[in-house]
Design a protein around this motif. Structure first.
Motif, PDB file in Angstrom:
ATOM      1  N   ILE B 165     -15.746  12.191 -11.017  1.00 32.98           N
ATOM      2  CA  ILE B 165     -14.994  11.494 -12.054  1.00 32.98           C
ATOM      3  C   ILE B 165     -14.437  10.190 -11.470  1.00 32.98           C
ATOM      4  N   PRO B 166     -14.314   9.152 -12.274  1.00 32.96           N
ATOM      5  CA  PRO B 166     -13.619   7.959 -11.763  1.00 32.96           C
ATOM      6  C   PRO B 166     -12.133   8.250 -11.546  1.00 32.96           C
ATOM      7  N   VAL B 167     -11.597   7.773 -10.440  1.00 30.80           N
ATOM      8  CA  VAL B 167     -10.157   7.895 -10.165  1.00 30.80           C
ATOM      9  C   VAL B 167      -9.571   6.494 -10.123  1.00 30.80           C
ATOM     10  N   LEU B 168      -8.561   6.298 -10.938  1.00 27.78           N
ATOM     11  CA  LEU B 168      -7.893   4.995 -10.999  1.00 27.78           C
ATOM     12  C   LEU B 168      -6.583   5.056 -10.233  1.00 27.78           C
ATOM     13  N   ILE B 169      -6.392   4.104  -9.330  1.00 30.86           N
ATOM     14  CA  ILE B 169      -5.089   3.927  -8.693  1.00 30.86           C
ATOM     15  C   ILE B 169      -4.392   2.830  -9.487  1.00 30.86           C
ATOM     16  N   LEU B 170      -3.401   3.242 -10.285  1.00 29.40           N
ATOM     17  CA  LEU B 170      -2.734   2.289 -11.175  1.00 29.40           C
ATOM     18  C   LEU B 170      -1.469   1.767 -10.492  1.00 29.40           C
ATOM     19  N   SER B 171      -1.591   0.559  -9.977  1.00 32.52           N
ATOM     20  CA  SER B 171      -0.496  -0.069  -9.250  1.00 32.52           C
ATOM     21  C   SER B 171       0.020  -1.232 -10.096  1.00 32.52           C
ATOM     22  N   ASP B 172       0.832  -2.090  -9.514  1.00 34.61           N
ATOM     23  CA  ASP B 172       1.244  -3.305 -10.223  1.00 34.61           C
ATOM     24  C   ASP B 172       1.614  -4.370  -9.207  1.00 34.61           C
ATOM     25  N   GLY B 173       1.934  -5.549  -9.685  1.00 33.36           N
ATOM     26  CA  GLY B 173       2.216  -6.682  -8.801  1.00 33.36           C
ATOM     27  C   GLY B 173       3.315  -6.421  -7.782  1.00 33.36           C
ATOM     28  N   VAL B 174       4.283  -5.570  -8.118  1.00 29.46           N
ATOM     29  CA  VAL B 174       5.363  -5.281  -7.159  1.00 29.46           C
ATOM     30  C   VAL B 174       4.799  -4.488  -5.974  1.00 29.46           C
ATOM     31  N   ILE B 175       4.136  -3.382  -6.278  1.00 24.10           N
ATOM     32  CA  ILE B 175       3.638  -2.496  -5.215  1.00 24.10           C
ATOM     33  C   ILE B 175       2.519  -3.196  -4.425  1.00 24.10           C
ATOM     34  N   GLY B 176       1.721  -4.017  -5.108  1.00 23.92           N
ATOM     35  CA  GLY B 176       0.632  -4.716  -4.440  1.00 23.92           C
ATOM     36  C   GLY B 176       1.126  -5.776  -3.468  1.00 23.92           C
ATOM     37  N   GLN B 177       2.197  -6.484  -3.868  1.00 25.20           N
ATOM     38  CA  GLN B 177       2.662  -7.636  -3.084  1.00 25.20           C
ATOM     39  C   GLN B 177       3.722  -7.291  -2.057  1.00 25.20           C
ATOM     40  N   MET B 178       4.448  -6.184  -2.264  1.00 21.32           N
ATOM     41  CA  MET B 178       5.545  -5.898  -1.344  1.00 21.32           C
ATOM     42  C   MET B 178       5.024  -5.351  -0.013  1.00 21.32           C
ATOM     43  N   MET B 179       5.826  -5.561   1.040  1.00 24.38           N
ATOM     44  CA  MET B 179       5.497  -4.978   2.335  1.00 24.38           C
ATOM     45  C   MET B 179       6.465  -3.847   2.614  1.00 24.38           C
ATOM     46  N   GLU B 180       5.918  -2.774   3.156  1.00 26.35           N
ATOM     47  CA  GLU B 180       6.726  -1.661   3.623  1.00 26.35           C
ATOM     48  C   GLU B 180       6.053  -1.082   4.854  1.00 26.35           C
ATOM     49  N   LYS B 181       6.796  -0.160   5.451  1.00 27.29           N
ATOM     50  CA  LYS B 181       6.259   0.574   6.586  1.00 27.29           C
ATOM     51  C   LYS B 181       5.193   1.534   6.058  1.00 27.29           C
ATOM     52  N   VAL B 182       4.073   1.602   6.727  1.00 22.59           N
ATOM     53  CA  VAL B 182       3.050   2.559   6.299  1.00 22.59           C
ATOM     54  C   VAL B 182       2.476   3.280   7.511  1.00 22.59           C
ATOM     55  N   ASP B 183       2.402   4.584   7.366  1.00 21.05           N
ATOM     56  CA  ASP B 183       1.837   5.425   8.415  1.00 21.05           C
ATOM     57  C   ASP B 183       0.391   5.692   8.010  1.00 21.05           C
ATOM     58  N   LEU B 184      -0.536   5.000   8.659  1.00 24.74           N
ATOM     59  CA  LEU B 184      -1.934   5.072   8.232  1.00 24.74           C
ATOM     60  C   LEU B 184      -2.589   6.356   8.721  1.00 24.74           C
ATOM     61  N   PHE B 185      -3.311   7.009   7.824  1.00 23.14           N
ATOM     62  CA  PHE B 185      -3.958   8.273   8.192  1.00 23.14           C
ATOM     63  C   PHE B 185      -5.136   8.027   9.140  1.00 23.14           C
ATOM     64  N   ASP B 186      -5.499   9.084   9.844  1.00 26.30           N
ATOM     65  CA  ASP B 186      -6.607   8.979  10.804  1.00 26.30           C
ATOM     66  C   ASP B 186      -7.914   8.650  10.096  1.00 26.30           C
ATOM     67  N   PRO B 187      -8.733   7.796  10.687  1.00 29.90           N
ATOM     68  CA  PRO B 187     -10.006   7.442  10.045  1.00 29.90           C
ATOM     69  C   PRO B 187     -10.922   8.659   9.873  1.00 29.90           C
ATOM     70  N   ILE B 188     -11.601   8.677   8.730  1.00 27.85           N
ATOM     71  CA  ILE B 188     -12.583   9.722   8.437  1.00 27.85           C
ATOM     72  C   ILE B 188     -13.952   9.046   8.574  1.00 27.85           C
ATOM     73  N   PRO B 189     -14.866   9.654   9.336  1.00 28.39           N
ATOM     74  CA  PRO B 189     -16.176   8.990   9.486  1.00 28.39           C
ATOM     75  C   PRO B 189     -16.938   8.932   8.164  1.00 28.39           C
ATOM     76  N   ARG B 190     -17.720   7.873   7.975  1.00 28.07           N
ATOM     77  CA  ARG B 190     -18.592   7.782   6.801  1.00 28.07           C
ATOM     78  C   ARG B 190     -19.640   8.891   6.882  1.00 28.07           C
ATOM     79  N   MET B 191     -20.071   9.367   5.715  1.00 29.25           N
ATOM     80  CA  MET B 191     -21.099  10.411   5.704  1.00 29.25           C
ATOM     81  C   MET B 191     -22.464   9.790   6.002  1.00 29.25           C
ATOM     82  N   THR B 192     -23.288  10.541   6.695  1.00 31.54           N
ATOM     83  CA  THR B 192     -24.641  10.054   6.952  1.00 31.54           C
ATOM     84  C   THR B 192     -25.492  10.331   5.708  1.00 31.54           C
ATOM     85  N   ASP B 193     -26.636   9.656   5.614  1.00 34.31           N
ATOM     86  CA  ASP B 193     -27.536   9.881   4.480  1.00 34.31           C
ATOM     87  C   ASP B 193     -27.962  11.341   4.406  1.00 34.31           C
ATOM     88  N   ALA B 194     -28.191  11.953   5.569  1.00 38.36           N
ATOM     89  CA  ALA B 194     -28.596  13.357   5.596  1.00 38.36           C
ATOM     90  C   ALA B 194     -27.492  14.250   5.033  1.00 38.36           C
TER      91      ALA B 194
END
Lengths: 184, 361
Positions: B165-194
C-alpha cells in the motif's frame, strides 16, 4: 531550564548559523533543542530570523511569539520583536544602523558593538560570533567548551582551522557587552 | 550504529531513506521540501549504498517512476509539497489500485492552487479521503518532530511492504524546516535482486520459461472482477484499521478538555496544554500519529474517561474536525480552531479558543 530565544537581523549576518551553533552547543551538553527559521522570499537579502529553544525538558512548540531573550541586529527586527520580549527578559542589540533605540523599561537591555569590533578584528565574518559571545556573557546557558565541541562537530574538517578565530570573537563579545538598562 | 545529529526535518527524511535501505528516490524540487533532494544529491547515496537519486522532469514523471520501481519490488520513495502532491494523485491511485508498496512525503504548504510556501495542514482531506480517484485508502503517518521524520520512513517502508500500500508521511513546512536533535537508526542494507525475487512473489523480476506471467495493473474491464478486487482492498483497509492505529496521549489522565491535533499543531497544542495547566484548567492532548487509520474508538473512549469537550486544532479551515465529530458521535462537544493560508497559530490563540469555544461556550 528553558531558554526561548529569537535572533533577528539581515540575511547574511549569520543569524541562522548563530542559532545553529547555539543548538549544537545545547546538544553537546545533552539538552533538548529546536531551531525554527523564517523561510521564504524574505530571506534573500531581506530580514532573516530564527527562534531557538534550549531546554532540559522535551520541547513543545517550536513556534514562539514571546521570548526570554531577543538578539536584534537591525532596525526592522527591533521594531518587530521588542514588544515580544517577556517582561524581565533580555534584549541584546548592535547599535550599528539603529536610529530608534529600544524603549522598554520592564526588560534588561544590552548593547554589543559587534559590527565595529568585527571590523577592528579584520573579519566581518565573525560578526555573529562576537554577538554570540555577548549573549553568552548575559545568558551563560551553554559552556564555551561545548560551543567549541559543537563547532567541531558541525563544521566540515577543512574549516576547523577557523575555530580559534571564532573563539577569539566569542571572547571579544564577552568582554565588550554593555548594560544599557538593567532591572534591579 | 545509531548517530545523534542536528538536522532539518527534510534532511532527516532524506537520510532516513538512505538508512532504510531505499533503492531509489525520484523527486522534483518545491519549497518547503527542496532540502530532501538537495540532501540526497549532496550525500551521494549512489556511492554509499547504490541507491538511485533522480530529479525527474516533473512530479508526474517522478510518481510514475515510483510506480515502475515499486512494481519491480524495489523500496522507492518520492516527496513534494502540496501543489506537487496534487500532480502525483493519478499515479498514487494507480499504485493503490495495483497494490504496490511505496513511501511518499508531503511537506504541506498553504493552498489552494500555488498558494504560499508557508506551513499548512490543509491537505488533510486529500491525504485521508482519497486524493486520487477510486475507493482507495493509504496509510498516513503524521510526524510531529524531526525524530519522527526519520523514524517514519523506516516504519513507512515496513507498513508499505506488509500491506502493499502507499504510505504517506504527512508533514508540513514547520516540521520540514525546523532543526532538532535526531537519533538516526542503524542503516538497513538494501535487498539484493535475489532476495526480492524470493520474498515478493508479486514483483515483476523477469519471467523465466515455465513460470507464470506477473502482471502489475490497476485495470480490469470485467466489473465483477473489479468489484471483487475492491472488496479485497476494503478488507485490507479494515485489517490495517484494526492493527495499525497509532496515537499518543499527553496529560490526558485527568483531562476534561482535550485538544486533538497532529504534526506541528500537536506541538503547539502541547504548549497550550502547559499554559492551560498553569491556569488550573485540566487540559490534555490527543495526538494523532496515524490519520488513516483514524483512532476513532480511542477518541470516543475519552468521553467515558471524563472528557467534557474536544477542540480540533489544525492549520486548516476545518478538515480533521470532521473525523473527530464522527468519532465522538455526539458524546461530547467538538469545536474547531485553526489559522490557515500559511499562518501558524500560537499556543496562546489555541488556549483562548479552548476557553471561548469549549469551556465558556
Amino acid at each position: 531550564m528553558t531558554e526561548e530565544l529569537i535572533i533577528a537581523g539581515f540575511g547574511g549576518q549569520g543569524v541562522l548559523s548563530m542559532g545553529k551553533i547555539l543548538a549544537y552547543s545545547g546538544i553537546m551538553q545533552d539538552q533538548e533543542v529546536s531551531w525554527m527559521p523564517s523561510y521564504g522570499p524574505e530571506m534573500r537579502g531581506g530580514t532573516a530570523n530564527v527562534t531557538v529553544i534550549v531546554s532540559d525538558e522535551r520541547i513543545s512548540s517550536p513556534i514562539l511569539t514571546i521570548f526570554d531573550s531577543a538578539i536584534i541586529l537591525n532596525q526592522q527586527s527591533l521594531d518587530k520583536f521588542e514588544s515580544g520580549v517577556r517582561p524581565g527578559g533580555v534584549l541584546l542589540y548592535d547599535p550599528n544602523g539603529i536610529t530608534r533605540h529600544p524603549e522598554r523599561k520592564d526588560i534588561n537591555i544590552f548593547q554589543i558593538e559587534a559590527a565595529s569590533l568585527a571590523a577592528e578584528m579584520g573579519s566581518t565574518k565573525i560578526f555573529n560570533m562576537i554577538v554570540f559571545g555577548a549573549y553568552l556573557k548575559i545568558k551563560p546557558i551553554v559552556k564555551i567548551e561545548n560551543v567549541i565541541r559543537g563547532l567541531k562537530k558541525s563544521l566540515p574538517e577543512r574549516y576547523h582551522k577557523l575555530i580559534p578565530l571564532n573563539e577569539d570573537a566569542i571572547n571579544m563579545g564577552i568582554k565588550n557587552v554593555k548594560a544599557i538598562h538593567e532591572l534591579k | 550504529m545509531s548517530e545523534l545529529k542536528l538536522m532539518k526535518g527534510n534532511e532527516a527524511l532524506a537520510e532516513a531513506a538512505i538508512r532504510a535501505g531505499a533503492d531509489a528516490y525520484f523527486g522534483y524540487p518545491i519549497t518547503p521540501q527542496s532540502e530532501v533532494i538537495e540532501y540526497l544529491m549532496a550525500e551521494k547515496p549512489f556511492d554509499r549504498t547504490g541507491m538511485v537519486v533522480l530529479q525527474a522532469e516533473s512530479e508526474i514523471a517522478a510518481i510514475n517512476m515510483v510506480y515502475g520501481a515499486a512494481g519491480a519490488g524495489k523500496k522507492v520513495m518520492t516527496s513534494s509539497s502540496s501543489p506537487g502532491i496534487s500532480l502525483k494523485q493519478e499515479g498514487i491511485s494507480y499504485i493503490a489500485g495495483a497494490e504496490l508498496p511505496c513511501v511518499y512525503a508531503n511537506v504541506v504548504r498553504g493552498g489552494p492552487g500555488l498558494g504560499t510556501i508557508q506551513p499548512s495542514q490543509a491537505d488533510y482531506f486529500q491525504s485521508t479521503k482519497g486524493g486520487g480517484h477510486g475507493d482507495y485508502r493509504q496509510i498516513v503517518l503524521a510526524p510531529a518532530s524531526v525524530q519522527e521524520m526519520a523514524d517514519f520512513v523506516k516504519d513507512g517502508f515496513e507498513l508499505a511492504f506488509k500491506y502493499r500500500i502507499p504510505v504517506l508521511i504527512l508533514s508540513d513546512g514547520v516540521i520540514g524546516q525546523m532543526m532538532e536533535k535526531v537519533d538516526l537508526f542503524d542503516p538497513i542494507p538494501r535487498m539484493t535482486d535475489a532476495e526480492i525475487k524470493e520474498k515478493y512473489p508479486w514483483a515483476t523480476t523477469g519471467k523465466k520459461s515455465g513460470t507464470a506471467r506477473r502482471i502489475i495493473t490497476s485495470l480490469d474491464l470485467d466489473s465483477h472482477k473489479m468489484e471483487e478486487h475492491n472488496i479485497k482492498l476494503q478488507a485490507k483497509y479494515k485489517t490495517i484499521a484494526q492493527h495499525e492505529t497509532r496515537y499518543e496521549l499527553i496529560d490526558c489522565d485527568d483531562a476534561e478538555y482535550i485538544f486533538v491535533a497532529y504534526g506541528s499543531s500537536a506541538r503547539i497544542a502541547q504548549k497550550a496544554v502547559k499554559l492551560a495547566r498553569a491556569k488550573g484548567i485540566k487540559a490534555g492532548l490527543f495526538r494523532l500519529i496515524t490519520l488513516f487509520p483514524f483512532p476513532s474508538k480511542q477518541i470516543h473512549d475519552m468521553c467515558g474517561k471524563g472528557a467534557k469537550g474536544f477542540l480540533a486544532v489544525e492549520m486548516s479551515a476545518g478538515q480533521m474536525v470532521e473525523d473527530v465529530l464522527l468519532a465522538v458521535k455526539g458524546c461530547s462537544k467538538v469545536e474547531h480552531f485553526g489559522r490557515y493560508g500559511g499562518i501558524v497559530h500560537t499556543p496562546e490563540e489555541v488556549l483562548e479558543a479552548m476557553e471561548q469555544k469549549i469551556i465558556g461556550g
